[in-house]
Design an enzyme around this catalytic site. Structure first.
Site, PDB file in Angstrom:
ATOM      1  CG  ASP A 160      -2.169   0.867   1.008  1.00  9.86           C
ATOM      2  OD1 ASP A 160      -2.014   2.044   0.626  1.00  9.86           O
ATOM      3  OD2 ASP A 160      -3.286   0.365   1.203  1.00  9.86           O
ATOM      4  CB  SER A 194     -11.955   9.665   6.176  1.00 15.01           C
ATOM      5  OG  SER A 194     -10.915   9.394   5.252  1.00 15.01           O
ATOM      6  CB  CYS A 211     -13.996   5.580  -4.561  1.00 14.38           C
ATOM      7  SG  CYS A 211     -13.407   4.376  -5.759  1.00 14.38           S
TER       8      CYS A 211
END
Lengths: 276, 83
Positions: free
Chosen positions: A64, A71, A190
């Site tokens: 990643d 959030s 998204c």
């Protein structure tokens, strides 16, 4: 070095695995000698990493490029409030090692693309696609097909999702279903869709289960079709989908022999908020 | 060969797992002398060992709450599922 015996502590830690006839001591040793790459340390990757670690998967790779944002914490349960601003792979590695210090955690703090993905994927026994963009999913599909690595695909949005495990060149792959690269403008943004954290939790847990089943050679994998679910109305369906003879990567006249950048730049999921 | 295993301080399911693991490392016909606590461990491990095809030769009270089960290993298809 291949592990061939279990200590008393390991017998105790993994006793609820071992007592399962489908796993047993042999399956536990297979797990402890296995490696799984989780691409994406978000909503799907969090439960996947934690369950793989708890089960005793010997090596877990995490890829990643993002940092933990406030959030994210609503669904990305491997990251805590104190981790905001920290690299996701570092945060995930810390939690995995707190849960199970015996796991070898390898981190890839980068965005996988057509140039680097194959050399990473080829070091693992099974890959979990825990990303949130169709471009990344097709890239993972293609890399796994070219490297002959089994993987579990998953996509989620809102209360719903879909899951399919792919055994390259033996079962239906993502490109058997998605025959053309989708246009970025056709894709849902998204950031405009919510995702319930527990929905990601269920999906990521199923992906970890598929990895464990593959490694221990137990049960029946979710191949040759999609498991779709809508938890709003609690509907689960298994939709059989045969391999596509015209598939661009695993069909009779496959045209994708190498990766290229056409699959990787359809939308920049870093800038649209992400829904992993 | 004869082997010994003390599982008096262990609880289910570790009692059975340790026993199955020890038996998996032994050859057919080898003997395992198992020290085990009375009650649920004695009852369930004895039953499970027989279910997996091994032969219980004797169960003897040692002292207090401790018993000794003497088991003869026997290969059985079902055993391979756990070991």
């Amino acid at each position: 070095m291949k592990k061939q015996t279990l200590s008393d502590k390991e017998l105790l830690r993994y006793s609820r695995n071992i007592v399962l006839k489908e796993i047993g001591i042999d399956g536990q040793l297979k797990l402890m000698n296995s490696s799984v790459l989780v691409i994406g340390a978000g909503g799907l990757g969090s439960p996947a990493c934690l369950y793989l670690a708890a089960a005793g998967t010997g090596t877990i790779g995490i890829a990643d490029f993002d940092i933990v944002d406030l959030s994210n914490l609503q669904r990305q349960i491997i990251h805590f409030t104190k981790d905001t601003g920290t690299s996701k792979v570092i945060s995930a590695k810390e939690k995995i090692n707190q849960l199970n210090p015996g796991i070898d955690v390898r981190t890839y703090n980068l965005k996988l693309d057509y140039l680097n993905i194959r050399e990473i994927v080829r070091n693992y026994d099974f890959i979990i696609d825990a990303t949130d963009g169709i471009d990344q999913k097709l890239l993972i599909n293609d890399a796994c097909l070219l490297e002959n690595k089994p993987f579990c695909h998953c996509g989620i949005l809102g209360f719903a999702g879909q899951i399919m495990t792919v055994i390259p060149h033996k079962t239906t792959c993502l490109r058997c279903i998605i025959t053309e690269n989708p246009d970025a403008s056709d894709m849902p943004s998204c950031s405009s869709y919510g995702i319930l954290g527990s929905v990601a939790g269920i999906a990521g847990s199923i992906q970890a289960t598929e990895a464990i089943k593959f490694i221990t050679e137990s049960g029946t994998l979710m191949t040759d079709g999609l498991l779709t679910f809508d938890l709003k109305d609690m509907q689960f369906r298994k939709i059989p989908i045969n391999r596509n003879p015209e598939c661009r990567i695993c069909g009779e006249h496959s045209e994708i022999k190498e990766l290229s950048n056409i699959t990787t730049e359809l939308c920049d999921f870093k800038n649209n908020g992400g829904n992993k | 060969m004869n082997y010994n295993l003390d599982i008096t301080n262990d609880r289910c399911p570790l009692t059975f797992i340790k026993t199955a693991y020890q038996l998996s490392k032994m050859n057919d016909g080898d003997i395992l002398e198992l020290l085990i606590s009375e009650g649920e461990p004695l009852t369930s491990v004895s039953k499970e060992v027989e279910e997996y095809g091994h032969k219980i030769i004797s169960v003897v009270h040692v002292s207090g709450s401790t018993y000794k089960i003497t088991i003869q290993k026997s290969s059985d298809e079902k055993l391979s599922e756990i070991s």
